[in-house]
Design an enzyme around this catalytic site. Structure first.
Site, short mmCIF file in Angstrom:
data_model
loop_
_atom_site.label_atom_id
_atom_site.label_comp_id
_atom_site.label_asym_id
_atom_site.label_seq_id
_atom_site.Cartn_x
_atom_site.Cartn_y
_atom_site.Cartn_z
N ASN A 1 0.82 -1.22 0.00
CA ASN A 1 0.00 0.00 0.00
C ASN A 1 0.85 1.27 0.00
O ASN A 1 0.39 2.33 -0.42
CB ASN A 1 -0.97 0.00 1.18
CG ASN A 1 -2.07 -1.04 1.00
OD1 ASN A 1 -2.25 -1.57 -0.09
ND2 ASN A 1 -2.78 -1.36 2.05
N ASP B 1 -10.15 -4.63 -7.02
CA ASP B 1 -11.08 -5.26 -6.07
C ASP B 1 -12.46 -4.63 -6.19
O ASP B 1 -12.59 -3.43 -6.37
CB ASP B 1 -10.62 -4.99 -4.61
CG ASP B 1 -9.68 -6.07 -4.13
OD1 ASP B 1 -9.54 -7.08 -4.84
OD2 ASP B 1 -9.10 -5.92 -3.04
#
Length: 435
Positions: free
Chosen positions: A24, A122
């Site tokens: 991330n 996602d």
């Protein structure tokens, strides 16, 4: 061709494992190279699909990318090909990568315009990108969506600092708006900013490049726009989700594992949450040592009521580790309520755990109660499919602790977030192979 992991579970593991660089953090830091034409060197980059796709995308745009060694690259964004952003190649590559939204802030800041295809990745709902767009609009960007080619065209020839109150403390949203604001005219203040370590890393890197950002680590960031930014060197933090996954893995399989170089002070409350599940862990230097444990018992609250573990924006507990905590609780002594507040439908993978013999009550899309088996009953191996990155690793941990053979399909989902996970687990003695 179908890729799957075949796992013979029920074996204790032993040894040392080093976490990869943080996924991330990587998506933000790599996008930031577009803010300058000078050379930027980044190390501890994880070798995973989502990150490699973004590096490839930077190359396609005209960034000079050099791989120095397996985890270090240099980037020089001297000549960016503006026409590339209207191309079919950009549409297919950019659209398939959720991280591609992160290049918009830097492009707006430096070139005054950007286009992005409707992003993919996602499926966690549309609302996630609104924070980015609203922030850019407050800074003076104008959006035109073209339904025919599926592109958003953004004009930001005149970005000006302003006061922004974010509708949610989105990490990627904060990062993107910060990158747009560093070269805007005047002062930008962002309130309800995300303050994760990864975002702090981005702000510190931008300051080394010549930006003027204050309030780092708090939820109120002040950014004084500058004329230009220069090059720098940056090393990424280890991935805290991996570290949490390995703590859970050690407990669930009764293994003695040392996790190396964890940057303990950046882990926030993660170690404490695992301690609440009764897991013993000790800090040795900057390594976490987890002894082999026959049993671990979940604490109760002081008044004796059932422990609740819930996610919250940083410095709260990260939603990415809730599925790991849920799996680890299966073999604990005691019960725990897992409350997934920030996203819905992330707990639906529990049906696979029930098939393996876990005792879990799924209360609703946000909550599940786990009744620990206290290792009285071993889970049994089954065939299953990984629905997303974090659930995939949770199922992998369950399979390593289960009796007999498990097969996990759709492992591409796991590999979007965890580099060479099969080889690294084999080094600890896991019986896992790719089929």
């Amino acid at each position: 061709m179908v890729n799957a992991f075949e796992i013979q579970g029920g074996k204790p593991l032993k040894g040392e494992i080093t976490p990869q660089g943080a996924k991330n953090e990587a998506l933000q830091i790599l996008s930031a190279v577009l803010l300058t034409e000078e050379k930027i060197t980044i190390s501890n980059i994880p070798d995973i699909k989502d990150v490699n796709k973004l590096i490839e995308l930077l190359g396609d745009m005209g960034v000079i990318v050099n791989r120095v060694n397996e985890d270090t690259y240099t980037f020089e964004a001297k000549d960016i090909d503006q026409d590339f952003f209207q191309s079919e190649a950009f549409k297919s590559k950019g659209g398939g990568l959720r991280g591609s939204i992160m290049i918009v802030g830097p492009l707006l800041a430096r070139f005054g315009k950007a286009s992005i295809p409707k992003p993919g990745g996602d499926k966690i709902g549309r609302r996630r990108l609104d924070t980015h767009f609203l922030g850019f609009e407050k800074l003076g960007a104008q959006f035109n969506y073209n339904p025919e080619d599926g592109f958003y065209n953004v004009d930001a020839s005149n970005l000006t600092g302003t006061y922004i109150l974010l509708d949610e403390a989105s990490v990627t949203g904060t990062a993107n708006i910060v990158m747009a604001a560093v070269l805007a005219k005047g002062v930008t203040t962002i309130y309800n900013a995300a303050c994760e370590p990864y975002l702090q890393q981005l702000c510190k890197m931008l300051n080394r490049m010549g930006a003027k950002i204050s309030g780092i680590g708090s939820n109120l960031l002040t950014i004084e726009g500058v004329e230009r930014l220069g090059g720098t060197e940056h090393r990424m933090l280890p991935d805290m989700i991996e570290i949490g996954s390995f703590i859970g893995l050690a407990a669930m399989t009764g293994s003695e594992i040392t996790i190396k170089n964890v940057h303990y002070q950046e882990l926030g409350m993660i170690p404490d949450v695992f301690r609440r599940l009764g897991i013993k862990l000790e800090l040795r230097g900057d390594d976490i040592y987890i002894p082999a444990q026959e049993h671990y018992e979940i604490e109760t609250f002081i008044d004796g009521s059932i422990m609740t573990i819930a996610d919250a924006p940083w410095p709260g507990f990260t939603p990415d580790l809730l599925s790991i905590v849920l799996v680890v609780a299966i073999q604990a002594k005691g019960s725990v309520l897992i409350h997934q507040k920030m996203f819905e439908s992330r707990l639906f993978f529990v049906d696979k755990l029930l098939d393996m013999g876990a005792q879990i009550i799924l209360c609703d899309p946000h909550r599940a109660t786990v009744i620990g088996l206290d290792k009285q009953v071993q889970l049994r191996g089954i065939s299953m499919t990984s629905p997303d990155i974090r659930a995939g690793v949770s199922l992998l941990i369950a399979a390593l602790s289960a009796q007999g053979k498990s097969t996990i399909y759709n492992i591409e989902q796991i590999e979007r977030g965890y580099q060479h996970i099969d080889k690294r687990l084999q080094a600890l003695g896991a019986d896992i192979k790719r089929i």
